[in-house]
Write a protein that holds these residues in place. Structure first.
Motif, PDB file in Angstrom:
ATOM      1  N   LYS A  91      -2.976 -56.448  39.593  1.00  0.00           N
ATOM      2  CA  LYS A  91      -2.055 -57.559  39.433  1.00  0.00           C
ATOM      3  C   LYS A  91      -2.747 -58.613  38.584  1.00  0.00           C
ATOM      4  N   PRO A  92      -2.340 -58.802  37.365  1.00  0.00           N
ATOM      5  CA  PRO A  92      -3.010 -59.759  36.500  1.00  0.00           C
ATOM      6  C   PRO A  92      -2.728 -61.169  36.923  1.00  0.00           C
ATOM      7  N   LYS A  93      -3.636 -62.057  36.483  1.00  0.00           N
ATOM      8  CA  LYS A  93      -3.446 -63.479  36.742  1.00  0.00           C
ATOM      9  C   LYS A  93      -2.271 -63.962  35.913  1.00  0.00           C
ATOM     10  N   PRO A  94      -1.355 -64.674  36.521  1.00  0.00           N
ATOM     11  CA  PRO A  94      -0.168 -65.138  35.777  1.00  0.00           C
ATOM     12  C   PRO A  94      -0.591 -66.073  34.657  1.00  0.00           C
ATOM     13  N   PRO A  95       0.070 -65.995  33.554  1.00  0.00           N
ATOM     14  CA  PRO A  95      -0.261 -66.888  32.441  1.00  0.00           C
ATOM     15  C   PRO A  95       0.142 -68.309  32.754  1.00  0.00           C
ATOM     16  N   THR A  96      -0.603 -69.253  32.205  1.00  0.00           N
ATOM     17  CA  THR A  96      -0.277 -70.663  32.378  1.00  0.00           C
ATOM     18  C   THR A  96      -0.142 -71.305  31.029  1.00  0.00           C
ATOM     19  N   GLY A  97       0.432 -72.502  31.047  1.00  0.00           N
ATOM     20  CA  GLY A  97       0.580 -73.234  29.790  1.00  0.00           C
ATOM     21  C   GLY A  97       1.980 -73.756  29.623  1.00  0.00           C
ATOM     22  N   THR A  98       2.347 -74.160  28.399  1.00  0.00           N
ATOM     23  CA  THR A  98       3.661 -74.745  28.121  1.00  0.00           C
ATOM     24  C   THR A  98       4.319 -74.005  26.985  1.00  0.00           C
ATOM     25  N   ASP A  99       5.671 -73.977  26.977  1.00  0.00           N
ATOM     26  CA  ASP A  99       6.481 -73.484  25.856  1.00  0.00           C
ATOM     27  C   ASP A  99       7.116 -74.671  25.158  1.00  0.00           C
ATOM     28  N   THR A 100       7.573 -74.457  23.906  1.00  0.00           N
ATOM     29  CA  THR A 100       8.221 -75.535  23.150  1.00  0.00           C
ATOM     30  C   THR A 100       9.721 -75.440  23.316  1.00  0.00           C
ATOM     31  N   GLU A 101      10.317 -76.522  23.759  1.00  0.00           N
ATOM     32  CA  GLU A 101      11.779 -76.610  23.838  1.00  0.00           C
ATOM     33  C   GLU A 101      12.229 -77.581  22.768  1.00  0.00           C
ATOM     34  N   LEU A 102      13.368 -77.260  22.113  1.00  0.00           N
ATOM     35  CA  LEU A 102      13.872 -78.061  21.008  1.00  0.00           C
ATOM     36  C   LEU A 102      15.158 -78.748  21.407  1.00  0.00           C
ATOM     37  N   LYS A 103      15.353 -79.971  20.910  1.00  0.00           N
ATOM     38  CA  LYS A 103      16.570 -80.740  21.165  1.00  0.00           C
ATOM     39  C   LYS A 103      17.183 -81.093  19.809  1.00  0.00           C
ATOM     40  N   VAL A 104      18.484 -80.760  19.641  1.00  0.00           N
ATOM     41  CA  VAL A 104      19.169 -80.981  18.367  1.00  0.00           C
ATOM     42  C   VAL A 104      19.401 -82.466  18.174  1.00  0.00           C
ATOM     43  N   THR A 105      19.032 -83.020  17.008  1.00  0.00           N
ATOM     44  CA  THR A 105      19.216 -84.445  16.709  1.00  0.00           C
ATOM     45  C   THR A 105      20.339 -84.684  15.712  1.00  0.00           C
TER      46      THR A 105
END
Length: 987
Positions: free
Chosen positions: A181-195
């Motif tokens: 069972k691998p260690k779950p990945p951590t970190g952030t993803d990029t979310e975009l907001k339409v302007t």
């Protein structure tokens, strides 16, 4: 309505659905990948992947271009190769297996990846190497696979049923130990907001890509990929690219759990059973997600997850979500499954055309492919530019149609499709652009009849459209095409052939700026400009020669004035074979000449000159047989000596040798005539013939004739026979066409074969003209002074001239075909005749006589237009003109010629030219009794030999040829017509 694609593969059924408004290029690309044969089948093993490099590539039933076309694939699509035959690759596209040609694909290099082992309890297999891609299957912990490809931490594998991508965090190389069972990945993803208020979603990271959707201000999306300032997002309906200048980034925490947890957190029913006839399986827990499969009433499944009233199930072929409102929960034993055959459904139709752009009257093929059903019938309609839809074909199972547009513009082809026997219809349409195109051209030539070498031919092309450009080619005989003029708006070609032959002119035409070409051809024959016809005379050449010899023919060639011409010299000028190069006929004669001394005493000399000794003398009245003739002298035998006497003091007569001049038939004039053993009355009578009986003489001797009575062969006396000859007849014979060459070298060898190794026969000189008798390997066959041989074409050029000696046979009746400007070129600087070309043409037209002959005659008689009669003489107060010397007798030429002109009304130079032509035409050229329309006929009159001869000089006809030839050679475009006498041969 929904647009749907059904993909049927070995052991797997996948159904996708999407809104028609959203399914643009992105959807098509997605469906192409789903249909791509990168899925391995049990029936074959992958050889390699290939990528299509042409816009459209045919998929055929067999590895040959003659095979039936099954489908088409497009540029950029990637397929797995399952077999190979020569340059052809076997692939699968959707439900179709077929062959594509290797010249239009590119092999995709593959790496040899190490084997991997699944470490997660269950691991999703996705369509693309991203967690946002469709899940198409699952694999279990401990399974091992050989990766096909690797990309961004994902591995492409083949499960045995499907080919897809698994995440590299949940596998390990088979040779490397890794925690289960691998260690779950951590970190952030990029979310975009339409302007932006509205932001276009495109198929690629550039404004040059097609717009497939739009998103609105404030909407948020997860960035899947980033390239050159563009972000790839999934709108829920389509996946595409938006420009980074109109969005802002929002940081979100990445989930700490793996994408596919081993153990669900919810309490789920043990089993569920489908409680509706057909239930859609979707990619997510909402009707907004794409439908990927269907399950049927009575089927039981173990739920994997539950969300918002939706259950996640594994159909055995794929994993998806079904709505809980259409299932029953089963906690214990269940009834056996009662599967029911689902209703057949037509998901979509795909319309393709075989050409992107066509021209008027090109045939367009429209093909339709049904998705979801095979039992489909189609109806075809078309809307022409600025028109309404009209039906092309009623409903039938034919899935293709040919259509030929008749006008330019944009056409719309509409296809209605339905399952056979139903009424629910799917309609699709496709537009097609038809361009203006040249349909045909008409080409013509300015010369309708055969023309001659060095005579220009003008080819003209015409079309009913403007802005057309033309390209010209020409081919001679069976040779190759040679371009004469490149594409231009000039619709004419002026071509000057330098060789005889059959020519074909080809014109390619197209509207300027287009590539559609229309071709037309026209044929034309180029012949030599020397036309001849043989005139056949029944009498033998010997008969003609005898007649002329007994008319005291004259010559001035012996150097002492006009005198009787010798037999060999008359033979030289009378025999036409001496002046014709294209004939090999030979004439012979057996003539006996006698002379009578006309002076009291005549010296007999040793040779034919007064400077030689006298060997004897003869007296007036004595008669001798002519033994030889030369330069006006005659050879005799006096009985004492053989020698020569001068022809100025003798009279001559000639007769045929008896056996060569027999009558054609002889009639008995006596009541009874004895037939004897020999030609004397002292021999025995062996038979008798009677009055009126006709016999053909076999031989003659001293006035006796040998005949065959039917009983015996014997001799009868000619005094009791009347000889008869068959009537002299004249008929027209063989016609032909000749051409000539001019010698360009100073001296050119004539050889016995067409090769430099041939023996030397003779030599010819620069500017001499010869009729071509044959061609071989660049050599020409010619006749030189009676010798036939070959000269190299490298030292000659084609000519439209005739040898000078032939012009005495030139037909003087009819027109030369020259116009006034060409005749005026001849008359330039010729005194009063200058500029009078039109008058000579009128004279020719009115009295059917050759203009060149008239000009030659006029130049000779007027001293090139400067004589007194030509420039005008006053008679009775009026100026008169005489251009041909008519009536100008030697005793008073000016008086006689001017009075004749006055009497004839020739008060202008033009009247003299035209009126004089009438005299020549009526007296000789077109005389109804004599028809002497060549110089040869005017001199010798072979139709009626011995009478109505223009001159007594045996060389007159030959002497006139130089001037006529010179005049013709001042012109370019003319026809030479000759009549060649052919005499009979005495048997």
């Amino acid at each position: 309505m929904k647009g749907k694609v059904l993909i049927l593969t070995s052991g797997m059924l996948v159904l996708f659905a999407a809104s028609n408004g959203d399914v643009k290029e992105e959807s098509q690309n997605k469906f192409s990948e789903i249909l791509s044969p990168r899925i391995s089948y049990a029936t074959g093993t992958s050889i390699k992947d290939v990528k299509v490099t042409t816009q459209v590539l045919n998929v055929r039933q067999k590895p040959t271009t003659n095979s039936k076309r099954l489908s088409q694939v497009r540029v950029g699509q990637v397929y797995t190769v399952y077999d190979q035959s020569g340059s052809w690759y076997k692939i699968r596209t959707g439900s179709i297996t077929g062959w594509i040609h290797g010249d239009y694909v590119m092999a995709i290099p593959t790496k040899n990846y190490p084997e991997i082992k699944v470490t997660a309890t269950r691991l999703n297999v996705r369509l693309k190497p991203t967690i946002n891609s469709y899940r198409i299957s699952q694999v279990s912990k401990g399974q091992k696979f050989k990766p096909i490809d690797e990309q961004n931490g994902w591995y492409k594998i083949n499960t045995g049923k499907v080919t897809g991508w698994v995440h590299g965090d949940y596998v390990q190389k088979a040779s490397t130990e890794k925690p289960d069972k691998p260690k779950p990945p951590t970190g952030t993803d990029t979310e975009l907001k339409v302007t932006a208020v509205k932001l276009n979603v495109r198929t690629g990271p550039s404004t040059s890509y097609r717009r497939i959707s739009q998103v609105s201000k404030g909407q948020k999306f997860k960035a899947i990929d980033e390239k050159n300032g563009w972000y790839k997002i999934n709108t829920g309906k389509v996946t595409g690219w938006v420009h980074g200048g109109y969005v802002e980034k929002i940081k979100v925490e990445k989930p700490t759990e793996p994408e596919n947890p081993d153990v669900p957190d919810k309490e789920l029913p043990k089993e569920i059973i489908i409680d509706t006839p057909i239930l859609n399986v979707r990619t997510g827990p909402s009707t907004n997600y794409t439908r990927i499969f269907q399950v049927y009433e009575g089927r039981k499944y173990k739920p994997l997850d539950e969300k918002n009233g939706w259950y996640k199930i594994d159909t055995g072929k794929l994993t998806g979500w079904i709505h809980g409102g259409y299932v029953k929960k089963i906690e214990g034993e269940t009834e056996p499954e009662k599967p029911e055959k689902p209703k057949e459904e037509l998901e979509d139709i795909i319309i393709t055309k075989d050409k992107e752009v066509t021209y008027i009257n090109d045939t367009l093929n429209i093909k339709v492919e049904a998705v979801g059903s095979e039992n489909v019938e189609y109806e075809y309609l078309v809307k022409v530019p600025n028109g309404e839809f009209t039906k092309l074909k009623n409903y039938s199972t034919t899935n293709s149609i040919n259509y030929t547009p008749k006008n330019s513009g944009t056409y719309t082809i509409k296809v209605n499709a339905r399952i056979k026997g139903t009424t629910e219809v799917i309609s699709k349409q496709i537009t097609h652009t038809v361009k203006d195109a040249l349909q045909q051209i008409n080409i013509s030539k300015d010369k309708q009849k055969d023309t001659y070498i060095n005579v220009p031919v003008t080819i003209t092309a015409l079309s009913d459209m403007g802005n057309v450009e033309y390209e010209y080619f020409v081919k001679r005989n069976d040779g190759s095409w040679k371009k004469q003029k490149d594409y231009s708006l000039d619709n004419t070609l002026v071509f000057t052939p330098t060789q005889r032959g059959n020519y074909i002119f080809r014109v390619n035409a197209r509207i300027k700026g287009t590539t559609r070409v229309v071709t037309s051809e026209i044929a034309h024959s180029v012949v030599g400009n020397i036309i001849y016809q043989n005139i056949n005379y029944s009498k033998s050449f010997q008969d003609f020669l005898l007649t002329q010899m007994n008319k005291n023919p004259q010559t001035d060639k012996y150097g002492y004035g006009w005198t009787t011409a010798n037999l060999p010299d008359v033979d030289k000028y009378l025999n036409p074979e001496n002046f014709i190069q294209n004939s090999d006929r030979e004439y012979s004669y057996d003539i006996i000449g006698q002379l009578k001394i006309t002076t009291p005493i005549l010296n007999v000399r040793e040779s034919n000159t007064t400077s030689t000794p006298v060997v004897d003398q003869v007296e007036g009245g004595q008669v001798y047989t002519i033994l030889g003739e030369k330069d006006g002298w005659y050879q005799i035998n006096t009985g004492k000596a053989a020698g020569w006497i001068h022809g100025g003091y003798v009279s001559t007569s000639y007769r045929a040798n008896s056996n060569t001049s027999l009558f054609d038939k002889m009639t008995v004039t006596a009541s009874v005539l004895n037939v004897r053993e020999s030609y004397t009355t002292s021999t025995s009578v062996i038979d008798q013939v009677k009055y009126g009986e006709v016999y053909k003489p076999i031989e003659e001797h001293n006035g006796w004739y040998k005949i065959d009575t039917g009983k015996v062969v014997g001799w009868v006396h000619g005094g009791y026979l009347k000889g008869e000859e068959e009537a002299h007849t004249v008929s027209r014979g063989e016609t032909g066409n000749l051409y000539s060459i001019k010698v360009d070298a100073a001296v050119l060898n004539v050889r016995n074969k067409p090769s430099e190794s041939g023996s030397l026969l003779s030599r010819v000189k620069a500017d001499e003209i010869y009729i071509v008798l044959g061609e071989q390997n660049g050599w020409y066959k010619i006749k030189v002074n009676g010798i036939v041989g070959w000269v190299s074409g490298d030292y000659t050029s084609n000519s439209n001239k005739a040898p000078q000696e032939m012009y005495q046979f030139l037909v003087l009746s009819g027109s030369s075909g020259l116009d006034a400007s060409q005749l005026n070129n001849i008359l330039k600087g010729k005194g009063i005749l200058e500029g009078k070309g039109a008058a000579f043409i009128e004279a020719s037209r009115k009295y059917n006589i050759n203009e060149i002959y008239l000009i030659s005659h006029a130049l000779l008689e007027t001293g090139y237009g400067k004589s007194t009669l030509a420039t005008g003489v006053k008679v009775n107060g009026k100026i008169v003109y005489n251009m041909y010397g008519i009536g100008a007798y030697d005793s008073n030429p000016i008086g006689g010629g001017s009075q004749y002109a006055y009497n004839s009304g020739w008060f202008t130079p033009e009247q003299a030219i035209i009126g004089g032509a009438k005299f020549i035409s009526e007296k000789y050229v077109n005389n109804p009794n004599y028809k002497q329309d060549t110089l040869y006929k005017m001199k010798w009159n072979p139709d009626s030999p011995g009478v109505h001869q223009y001159a007594t000089d045996i060389g007159w006809a030959s002497k006139q040829t130089r001037k006529i030839k010179e005049l013709y050679e001042l012109c370019d475009d003319y026809t030479l017509r000759f009549e060649i006498p052919k005499y009979g041969v005495k048997n």
